[in-house]
Design a protein around this motif. Structure first.
Motif, mmCIF file in Angstrom:
data_model
loop_
_atom_site.group_PDB
_atom_site.id
_atom_site.type_symbol
_atom_site.label_atom_id
_atom_site.label_comp_id
_atom_site.label_asym_id
_atom_site.label_seq_id
_atom_site.Cartn_x
_atom_site.Cartn_y
_atom_site.Cartn_z
ATOM 1 N N LEU A 266 142.651 57.955 -41.094
ATOM 2 C CA LEU A 266 143.888 58.453 -40.490
ATOM 3 C C LEU A 266 144.349 57.534 -39.359
ATOM 4 O O LEU A 266 145.552 57.425 -39.098
ATOM 5 N N LEU A 267 143.420 56.867 -38.685
ATOM 6 C CA LEU A 267 143.787 55.887 -37.659
ATOM 7 C C LEU A 267 144.553 54.719 -38.273
ATOM 8 O O LEU A 267 145.539 54.247 -37.712
ATOM 9 N N VAL A 268 144.101 54.252 -39.428
ATOM 10 C CA VAL A 268 144.766 53.136 -40.097
ATOM 11 C C VAL A 268 146.150 53.554 -40.572
ATOM 12 O O VAL A 268 147.116 52.791 -40.465
ATOM 13 N N GLN B 132 152.995 52.862 -36.962
ATOM 14 C CA GLN B 132 153.449 52.128 -35.772
ATOM 15 C C GLN B 132 153.955 50.732 -36.136
ATOM 16 O O GLN B 132 154.888 50.236 -35.511
ATOM 17 N N VAL B 133 153.359 50.099 -37.141
ATOM 18 C CA VAL B 133 153.868 48.804 -37.605
ATOM 19 C C VAL B 133 155.286 48.977 -38.149
ATOM 20 O O VAL B 133 156.194 48.188 -37.823
ATOM 21 N N ARG C 294 156.635 40.809 -32.090
ATOM 22 C CA ARG C 294 155.252 40.943 -32.553
ATOM 23 C C ARG C 294 155.049 42.385 -33.018
ATOM 24 O O ARG C 294 154.670 43.259 -32.229
ATOM 25 N N PRO C 295 155.296 42.665 -34.296
ATOM 26 C CA PRO C 295 155.264 44.066 -34.746
ATOM 27 C C PRO C 295 153.872 44.676 -34.885
ATOM 28 O O PRO C 295 153.760 45.883 -35.014
ATOM 29 N N PRO D 49 156.323 56.271 -49.208
ATOM 30 C CA PRO D 49 156.917 55.286 -48.284
ATOM 31 C C PRO D 49 158.086 55.856 -47.481
ATOM 32 O O PRO D 49 158.258 55.513 -46.312
ATOM 33 N N ALA D 50 158.858 56.732 -48.095
ATOM 34 C CA ALA D 50 159.954 57.366 -47.358
ATOM 35 C C ALA D 50 159.405 58.239 -46.231
ATOM 36 O O ALA D 50 160.009 58.339 -45.160
ATOM 37 N N LEU D 51 158.256 58.864 -46.460
ATOM 38 C CA LEU D 51 157.625 59.664 -45.410
ATOM 39 C C LEU D 51 157.177 58.783 -44.252
ATOM 40 O O LEU D 51 157.312 59.159 -43.082
ATOM 41 N N TYR D 52 156.628 57.599 -44.560
ATOM 42 C CA TYR D 52 156.250 56.641 -43.512
ATOM 43 C C TYR D 52 157.468 56.303 -42.642
ATOM 44 O O TYR D 52 157.394 56.340 -41.420
ATOM 45 N N VAL D 53 158.575 55.969 -43.305
ATOM 46 C CA VAL D 53 159.785 55.558 -42.576
ATOM 47 C C VAL D 53 160.322 56.714 -41.748
ATOM 48 O O VAL D 53 160.697 56.552 -40.585
#
Length: 143
Positions: free
Chosen positions: A39-41, A47-48, A58-59, A134-138
């Motif tokens: 979950l940390l990754v 955050q990236v 520097r992302p 991926p949409a959830l990440y964004v």
């Protein structure tokens, strides 16, 4: 849009080796700790995405604020779990039926056919979940 940048931005950070090494070590030990460190990754990845959307030079974020990374990873895990609920809800009756029927060959054959149909549906729904993730990440990175 610079597509090549999506493959090279990682190497523009002076500390990219240490940052990715930490992520690799966490990913390697995660299976031994019930996957919780993963979950940390996931939070780090969010955050990236957030840093890339902001256009930061520097992302790659530093490995500090582990609580925030864990929280964001947990939120994303819960969101994907919610989208996976249809598969899990359908799976439960199959398990109950399999246990209840015991060794009856006819029941096992019928259950096998039903299981094959369910596997096809689960595969298709899995594709939907994979496309939505991926949409959830964004979305999480935006909010």
């Amino acid at each position: 849009m610079d597509i090549g940048k999506s493959f090279t931005f990682v190497f523009e950070d002076e500390e990219w080796v240490s940052k990715l090494l930490i992520a690799a070590v966490i990913s390697l030990i995660a299976p031994f700790l019930l996957g919780i460190p993963y979950l940390l990754v996931v939070g780090y990845t969010v955050q990236v995405v957030r840093n890339v959307r902001r256009g930061e030079a520097r992302p790659l974020p530093r490995w500090d604020n582990l609580g925030d990374k864990f929280r964001e990873g947990l939120l994303l895990f819960i969101a994907v779990l919610v989208y996976s609920l249809p598969i899990l809800v359908i799976l439960c009756p199959f398990i109950v039926i399999a246990v209840a029927t015991g060794d009856s060959q006819q029941a096992q054959d019928t259950l096998g056919i039903l299981w094959a149909c369910f596997a096809c549906l689960a595969f298709l729904w899995g594709i939907v979940v994979a496309l939505v993730t991926p949409a959830l990440y964004v979305r999480l990175a935006e909010t």
